[in-house]
Design an enzyme around this catalytic site. Structure first.
Site, mmCIF file in Angstrom:
data_model
loop_
_atom_site.group_PDB
_atom_site.id
_atom_site.type_symbol
_atom_site.label_atom_id
_atom_site.label_comp_id
_atom_site.label_asym_id
_atom_site.label_seq_id
_atom_site.Cartn_x
_atom_site.Cartn_y
_atom_site.Cartn_z
ATOM 1 N N THR A 90 0.839 -1.197 0.000
ATOM 2 C CA THR A 90 0.000 0.000 0.000
ATOM 3 C C THR A 90 0.876 1.249 0.000
ATOM 4 O O THR A 90 2.006 1.224 0.488
ATOM 5 C CB THR A 90 -0.911 0.082 1.246
ATOM 6 O OG1 THR A 90 -0.113 0.390 2.401
ATOM 7 C CG2 THR A 90 -1.663 -1.216 1.484
ATOM 8 N N TYR A 130 2.191 -3.326 -11.825
ATOM 9 C CA TYR A 130 3.362 -4.172 -11.621
ATOM 10 C C TYR A 130 4.124 -4.553 -12.883
ATOM 11 O O TYR A 130 5.226 -5.102 -12.791
ATOM 12 C CB TYR A 130 2.945 -5.423 -10.858
ATOM 13 C CG TYR A 130 2.466 -5.089 -9.464
ATOM 14 C CD1 TYR A 130 3.372 -4.776 -8.463
ATOM 15 C CD2 TYR A 130 1.104 -5.035 -9.170
ATOM 16 C CE1 TYR A 130 2.938 -4.435 -7.194
ATOM 17 C CE2 TYR A 130 0.662 -4.698 -7.898
ATOM 18 C CZ TYR A 130 1.584 -4.400 -6.916
ATOM 19 O OH TYR A 130 1.153 -4.043 -5.658
ATOM 20 N N PHE A 420 -3.282 -13.990 -1.666
ATOM 21 C CA PHE A 420 -2.306 -13.781 -0.606
ATOM 22 C C PHE A 420 -1.810 -12.342 -0.639
ATOM 23 O O PHE A 420 -2.085 -11.608 -1.548
ATOM 24 C CB PHE A 420 -1.131 -14.763 -0.726
ATOM 25 C CG PHE A 420 -0.393 -14.719 -2.048
ATOM 26 C CD1 PHE A 420 0.673 -13.851 -2.228
ATOM 27 C CD2 PHE A 420 -0.779 -15.536 -3.093
ATOM 28 C CE1 PHE A 420 1.358 -13.816 -3.440
ATOM 29 C CE2 PHE A 420 -0.096 -15.520 -4.305
ATOM 30 C CZ PHE A 420 0.971 -14.658 -4.479
#
Length: 420
Positions: A90, A130, A420
Site C-alpha cells: 500500500t 506491476y 495472498f
C-alpha cells in the site's frame, strides 16, 4: 514522477515495535478503518519476519507498507519453485507518485535475487501497477454463479455420492488436521498453485483472529469408498426468503480443492443439493474448470468474473525454464530484456522428453521479449503468437512463435486457487 529519493521519506525494514503502526498504515492504504486492535496485532505478529516487512516513513509516520514471505509455486510438470511472495502493498493517498513503491519493490527483489529465489509472485489489485517491475499476468481466474433449479438435478436428488464415497460436515479442527496433506497433493499436480503454511490454515479456520469479524463457514470433506480424504470445501450460506415464503438462499464457496475428478464432482453436486439453496457462487476457479460440465445443464452456470490472477516475475531465467516440463522437444533462443538487471540475457532453451537445459548463448535470437512477457509464457497459459500480434514479443525468426507455443503451452490452463 518526482525524485524517488526525495528527502523526508525513509524507506526501510520496520522494527517489531513498529508493527502496530505498520498495520494501521496497511488498513489506511486499503481504505479500511485505520484502527487495529491489540488482539489483531498479536494475531498477526507471526507475519513479522525481520527484513521482510518494509515501510516508508515521513516525519515518523508510516505512509506505505510492503511484505514478502517465502512461498513455493508449482511449475508445469509439478516441480516446486522457490518464490518471493509479495503482499500487503500500500501507499497512503497523500504519498502517491513519489517513488515510494519503486524503492520498496527494488529493495525486495534485490534481496530475493540474493537469497536465490527463482521467481517473485503477487496478486495484483490493479492491473497497471506491476508490469513496470517485470511482473506479468501468468494465470487467470474465473467465477461462476450456478442457478441451482436450472442445473437439472431435480428436487429429490440425494447428497450421497454415487461412487461409494461419502461427504461429511466437519469442524475447523478437522480441517486443520486433514487439509494440509490434501492441499499438498492437489497443489503439486496443479501448475500455478502455491503453498499454504500452517498460519493459512489457522487464519482460514478462525483459530487466529486476523480480522475483527469472523463468521465460521461450513466445511465438508469428501472421502472415497476406501475412506481416503480426496476433497474439501469451505462455504457460507446467507438467509434470504422471497415474499411468497420461498427460500432464495445462496451458498458461496470460499475454497474447494479436490485430488480426484470423483471428489470434485461429488462436492459440486453436494453444494447444488443443499435444501433452500437456489444459487451457488463458485469462488475463484480455473478458467477451464470442469464445473459447468459437471451439471446436467451446463448453461445453469454463468461467468460473473474473469480476470488476471497470479502475476509472476522471473528472477532466474535458467532455473525457471529448467524447472518445468515441455509439451514437445525443441530448441528456442530467447533474448530476454530486463530493465532492472536481474535476469536479462540471451538464453538457449533445449527441451527434451527427459528434461530441459537453459544456458547463456551467443546464437542469434529467435524471439526478443521483456522479462514480464516471458513470465506470461512460463506457466503455459499465454500464446507467444498472440503476444507477437500485440507487439509485445518480436519474432526474429519466422515461425519462432509457433515453436514457442508448441513447447510452452499446456493442455490444461494453470491456476492459482489462493489469494495472498
Amino acid at each position: 514522477m518526482s525524485d524517488p529519493d526525495a528527502p523526508g521519506i525513509d524507506v526501510r525494514p520496520i522494527e517489531e515495535a513498529e508493527f502496530a503502526e505498520w498495520l494501521r498504515a496497511l488498513n489506511a492504504g486499503f481504505l479500511r478503518e485505520p484502527v487495529v486492535s491489540a488482539e489483531v496485532v498479536e494475531a498477526r505478529r507471526p507475519q513479522f519476519v525481520p527484513g521482510r516487512l518494509l515501510g516508508a516513513f515521513d516525519n515518523g509516520r508510516c505512509v506505505a507498507t510492503y511484505r514478502s514471505f517465502a512461498q513455493e509455486v508449482t511449475a508445469v510438470g509439478g516441480a516446486a519453485v522457490a518464490a518471493d511472495a509479495v503482499s500487503n502493498v500500500t501507499v497512503t493517498a497523500t504519498h502517491r507518485r513519489r517513488g515510494v513503491l519503486s524503492r520498496m519493490m527494488g529493495a525486495d527483489l534485490a534481496a530475493a535475487k540474493e537469497r536465490g529465489d527463482v521467481v517473485s509472485t503477487l496478486i495484483a489489485a490493479e492491473y497497471g501497477i506491476y508490469g513496470r517491475f517485470g511482473f506479468g499476468p501468468a494465470t487467470t481466474m474465473t467465477e461462476w454463479v450456478i442457478d441451482v433449479p436450472r442445473a437439472g438435478f431435480g428436487p429429490s436428488r440425494p447428497a450421497v455420492p454415487d461412487d461409494g464415497g461419502r461427504i461429511d460436515l466437519v469442524d475447523p479442527e478437522d480441517v486443520r488436521k486433514l487439509g494440509p496433506d490434501l492441499h499438498d497433493r492437489v497443489r503439486r499436480a496443479q501448475p500455478g498453485a502455491v503453498s499454504r503454511g500452517e498460519l493459512w490454515w489457522q487464519v482460514n479456520t478462525g483459530a487466529v483472529p486476523f480480522f475483527s469479524k469472523w463468521t465460521e463457514p461450513f466445511y465438508a470433506v469428501y472421502r472415497s469408498a476406501a475412506g481416503e480424504v480426496e476433497g474439501m470445501v469451505s462455504y457460507e450460506c446467507d438467509d434470504k426468503w422471497g415474499d411468497a415464503k420461498q427460500p432464495l438462499n445462496t451458498a458461496e464457496v470460499n475454497w474447494l480443492i479436490a485430488a480426484t475428478p470423483g471428489a470434485e464432482r461429488a462436492l459440486w453436486h453436494y453444494l447444488c443439493s443443499i435444501d433452500w439453496v437456489q444459487t451457488v457462487k463458485s469462488g475463484w476457479r480455473s478458467p477451464d474448470d470442469v464445473l459447468p460440465l459437471l451439471l446436467p445443464d451446463p448453461r445453469a452456470a454463468r461467468i460473473t468474473t474473469q480476470a488476471d490472477w497470479l502475476w509472476v516475475r522471473l528472477l532466474d531465467v535458467v532455473r525457471a525454464l529448467e524447472a518445468r516440463t515441455y509439451a514437445t522437444a525443441g530448441e528456442l533462443v530467447l533474448e530476454v530484456v530486463d530493465a532492472a538487471g536481474f535476469a536479462g540475457g540471451r538464453y538457449l532453451l533445449d527441451a527434451t522428453s527427459d528434461g530441459a537445459s537453459c544456458t547463456s548463448t551467443t546464437r542469434t535470437a529467435d524471439l526478443t521479449l521483456e522479462i514480464g512477457e516471458l513470465a506470461r509464457l512460463w506457466l503455459g497459459d499465454e500464446s507467444a503468437q498472440r503476444l507477437v500480434t500485440l507487439g509485445l514479443v518480436r519474432e526474429e525468426r519466422a515461425g519462432a512463435a509457433r515453436v514457442a507455443d508448441a513447447l510452452l503451452r499446456t493442455s490444461r490452463r494453470p491456476w492459482c486457487p489462493d489469494m495472498f
